[in-house]
Design a protein around this motif. Structure first.
Motif, PDB file in Angstrom:
ATOM      1  N   LEU A 153       6.567  35.521 -18.348  1.00 29.28           N
ATOM      2  CA  LEU A 153       7.008  36.495 -19.347  1.00 29.28           C
ATOM      3  C   LEU A 153       8.525  36.656 -19.320  1.00 29.28           C
ATOM      4  CD1 LEU A 153       4.509  39.515 -19.447  1.00 29.28           C
ATOM      5  CD2 LEU A 153       5.047  37.852 -21.217  1.00 29.28           C
ATOM      6  N   THR A 176      -1.382  32.629 -19.828  1.00 29.46           N
ATOM      7  CA  THR A 176      -1.413  33.136 -18.452  1.00 29.46           C
ATOM      8  C   THR A 176      -2.821  33.214 -17.881  1.00 29.46           C
ATOM      9  OG1 THR A 176      -1.545  35.399 -19.302  1.00 29.46           O
ATOM     10  CG2 THR A 176       0.658  34.534 -18.837  1.00 29.46           C
ATOM     11  N   GLU A 231       2.440  45.746 -19.809  1.00 31.39           N
ATOM     12  CA  GLU A 231       3.607  45.548 -18.956  1.00 31.39           C
ATOM     13  C   GLU A 231       4.849  45.180 -19.759  1.00 31.39           C
ATOM     14  OE1 GLU A 231       4.124  42.649 -15.292  1.00 31.39           O
ATOM     15  OE2 GLU A 231       2.272  43.819 -15.219  1.00 31.39           O
ATOM     16  N   ASN A 282      -4.978  39.490 -22.461  1.00 33.30           N
ATOM     17  CA  ASN A 282      -4.617  40.154 -21.200  1.00 33.30           C
ATOM     18  C   ASN A 282      -3.953  41.507 -21.488  1.00 33.30           C
ATOM     19  OD1 ASN A 282      -3.492  40.901 -18.752  1.00 33.30           O
ATOM     20  ND2 ASN A 282      -3.079  38.762 -18.143  1.00 33.30           N
ATOM     21  N   ASP A 320      -0.860  36.599 -11.013  1.00 30.96           N
ATOM     22  CA  ASP A 320      -0.065  37.671 -11.620  1.00 30.96           C
ATOM     23  C   ASP A 320       1.441  37.426 -11.504  1.00 30.96           C
ATOM     24  OD1 ASP A 320      -2.313  38.901 -12.401  1.00 30.96           O
ATOM     25  OD2 ASP A 320      -2.335  40.430 -10.816  1.00 30.96           O
ATOM     26  N   LEU A 364      -1.017  42.615 -19.237  1.00 33.62           N
ATOM     27  CA  LEU A 364       0.225  41.915 -19.543  1.00 33.62           C
ATOM     28  C   LEU A 364       0.912  42.546 -20.760  1.00 33.62           C
ATOM     29  CD1 LEU A 364       1.456  39.320 -18.234  1.00 33.62           C
ATOM     30  CD2 LEU A 364       0.607  38.086 -20.217  1.00 33.62           C
ATOM     31  N   ALA A 378       2.477  34.818 -13.885  1.00 33.64           N
ATOM     32  CA  ALA A 378       2.424  35.333 -15.256  1.00 33.64           C
ATOM     33  C   ALA A 378       3.656  36.164 -15.559  1.00 33.64           C
ATOM     34  CB  ALA A 378       1.156  36.155 -15.447  1.00 33.64           C
ATOM     35  N   ARG A 379       4.057  36.980 -14.575  1.00 33.78           N
ATOM     36  CA  ARG A 379       5.248  37.821 -14.791  1.00 33.78           C
ATOM     37  C   ARG A 379       6.499  36.951 -14.933  1.00 33.78           C
ATOM     38  NH1 ARG A 379       3.122  40.878 -10.542  1.00 33.78           N
ATOM     39  NH2 ARG A 379       1.750  42.480 -11.382  1.00 33.78           N
ATOM     40  N   THR A 401      -2.868  36.536 -26.663  1.00 33.72           N
ATOM     41  CA  THR A 401      -3.474  36.863 -25.368  1.00 33.72           C
ATOM     42  C   THR A 401      -4.578  37.910 -25.504  1.00 33.72           C
ATOM     43  OG1 THR A 401      -2.986  37.524 -23.090  1.00 33.72           O
ATOM     44  CG2 THR A 401      -1.794  38.683 -24.821  1.00 33.72           C
TER      45      THR A 401
END
Lengths: 233, 302
Positions: free
Chosen positions: A178, A166, A203, A197, A171, A200, A174-175, A195
């Motif tokens: 996922l 990502t 989340e 991140n 964003d 992320l 990226a979501r 990652t």
């Protein structure tokens, strides 16, 4: 299922192992973050799992195949069951995005009609279908990353490995990615995502493989984030 | 175009190299065939023939020649005795003395009487001729036949050596081109390998392209070779026992093409078949070499 038992890896010409006595199991159809500071051995572990190299010692089983003893043809067939999103995308510059994405299905001998349908389906989902005829060199980093993701997702691999998938995405993208990984997990795919991140990871909390200096340092996302922070400090 | 599943071959100068090698191989094979044909023809004719030369200043030349011919006719194993006419002697000596256009005499040089005796077995003609006409010179053509055979065999061996060397150069050229190409596309080759492409899948694509380029290069080489072979065939025609091509004045393209076609038509069938096989041989060598080089290179990947 992925199972490593006392696996070490020492690349040729390197004085010390980059992975040491690694023992871990990831059951089929589960998600894992792969965390750890730079140089912890994340890329080396991914190289092992994508069969770019074999363990120097120890036992590694992947999808029921003992990798250490497998023949070249067995490894070849195993590779076709694995999807990989490399950090550097590894797209073939002389080919179009479509040909890059279609490659895994063509290697499996799929018909050209099915290949085309599948490839455009995944390219459209990633909003890069309009780039199908372009060469990777003409695309932005984010577009190349999406093309690499499309190549990994096509044909629904049994194991999906991603190295910073990502870092060139927005964003929202990226979501969405996922969410797709979660859909694949629900369908029985094992997904491992390396990652840095932190947002992320927060989340989407999940079990983690946390590496530090080539060894397993923990199994909680917080362990990986803490290790990452100490590395940056 | 077929869907790509592996990187192809970056050809570089491979077709040009193969074209040049085909040209050289073709010339060697043409030379080989020419030497073989001439040597076999000459040796075959020499084995069963003896040439008798009677100097022009021999006293009572005509009577004694006639007597010798009669004696020879009666000798066992002699089948025919033929006296060459002066124009035939001139033709025989033309490669050495050139064409003589006057009534049959070269300035300052009288042509001898030449008898060609055909025979079976090995009659001792030297003795017969020496008794009947001591001034005559007997050429044991068999001796020349043996020498020609020896010369022919040596030249044939040289030609085969040249062809073998050329084949080795083709193999090396293809091998180096393929290796350079694989190294230049190393990343792409590794990508398809790690996505699950089989070694043979990768090598076949590169080998197929190498074969195609070798075939194209070789065909181009044959095209360049064609006028050279035609020219050589014309130059060698006077030495051949075969009927040479009828030559038309090369004033227009049509007559030049007709000349070329006539010459091509009288070339030995074996030579044409061997030349025709060169592109196929080049393609096979290209394919095999590329397969081997790529498969060996791929062994380094896990």
């Amino acid at each position: 299922m992925i199972r490593l038992l006392n696996v070490s890896m020492m690349p040729p010409g390197v004085g010390q192992p980059v992975l040491r006595n690694l023992t871990l199991t990831v059951p089929q159809g589960e998600f894992r973050w792969l965390l750890g500071p730079s140089g912890a051995g994340k890329s080396s572990l991914l190289r092992l799992l994508t069969l770019e190299t074999r363990p120097s010692s120890g036992q590694m089983d992947l999808l029921g195949v003992s990798v250490s003893q497998a023949s070249r043809s067995t490894l070849r067939n195993l590779r076709r069951r694995i999807g990989f999103v490399p950090q550097d995308y590894r797209l073939i510059g002389e080919w179009t995005v479509f040909d890059n994405v279609a490659l895994p299905l063509r290697l499996r001998g799929a018909s050209e009609r099915d290949t085309r349908r599948e490839a455009f389906s995944v390219l459209e989902w990633l909003d890069v279908a309009h780039l199908a005829d372009k060469r990777p060199g003409t695309l932005s980093g984010g577009e190349q990353q999406r093309a690499a993701i499309a190549r990994a997702l096509i044909g629904r691999p049994e194991v999906l490995l991603a190295d910073e998938p990502t870092n060139a995405l927005e964003d929202a993208q990226a979501r969405r990615l996922l969410a797709t990984f979660q859909e694949l997990v629900d369908m029985g795919t094992t997904v491992i995502v390396a990652t840095h991140n932190e947002a992320l990871v927060r989340e989407a909390p999940a079990s983690s493989i946390v590496l530090q200096d080539g060894t397993l340092a923990g199994a909680d996302p917080q362990d990986g984030i803490a290790a990452h922070r100490s590395d940056r400090a | 175009m077929s869907a790509p599943v592996s990187p192809g071959l970056r050809s570089g100068s491979l077709p040009l190299l193969v074209a040049l090698m085909t040209l050289l191989a073709g010339l060697s094979i043409a030379g080989l065939t020419g030497v073989q044909t001439l040597a076999e023809g000459w040796a075959g004719a020499a084995r069963n023939a003896t040439t008798i030369e009677i100097p022009s200043d021999t006293p009572q030349l005509e009577d004694r020649t006639r007597a010798l011919i009669q004696t020879l006719h009666k000798t066992p194993d002699v089948t025919t005795v033929r006296e060459l006419s002066p124009p035939q002697v001139q033709t025989l000596l033309a490669p050495w003395l050139g064409q003589v256009t006057d009534s049959g005499h070269l300035p300052g040089l009288s042509l001898p009487v030449v008898l060609i005796v055909a025979h079976t077995g090995t009659p001792d003609l030297g003795k017969v001729v020496h008794e009947a006409l001591p001034e005559a010179v007997v050429e044991e053509d068999r001796r020349w036949g043996d020498r020609l055979n020896g010369l022919g065999s040596s030249l044939v061996a040289c030609a085969w050596l040249a062809v073998s060397l050329i084949a080795a150069i083709v193999v090396l050229s293809v091998g180096m081109t393929v290796r350079r190409s694989v190294m230049a596309q190393r990343k792409a080759v590794e990508i398809v390998h790690f996505l699950g492409a089989g070694d043979v899948t990768i090598s076949s694509r590169i080998a197929g392209r190498a074969a195609l380029l070798s075939l194209a290069g070789s065909l181009a080489g044959l095209l360049f070779l064609s006028p050279v072979i035609t020219l050589l065939a014309r130059k060698l025609a006077p030495f051949s026992h075969e009927a040479g091509p009828s030559s038309l004045p090369a004033a227009t393209w049509q007559t030049m093409l007709a000349n070329w076609w006539n010459t091509l038509h009288v070339l030995p069938r074996l030579l044409l078949e061997e030349l025709g096989a060169l592109p196929l041989i080049a393609a096979c060598l290209g394919w095999l070499t590329a397969q081997t080089v790529v498969l060996v290179w791929l062994r380094r990947l896990p």
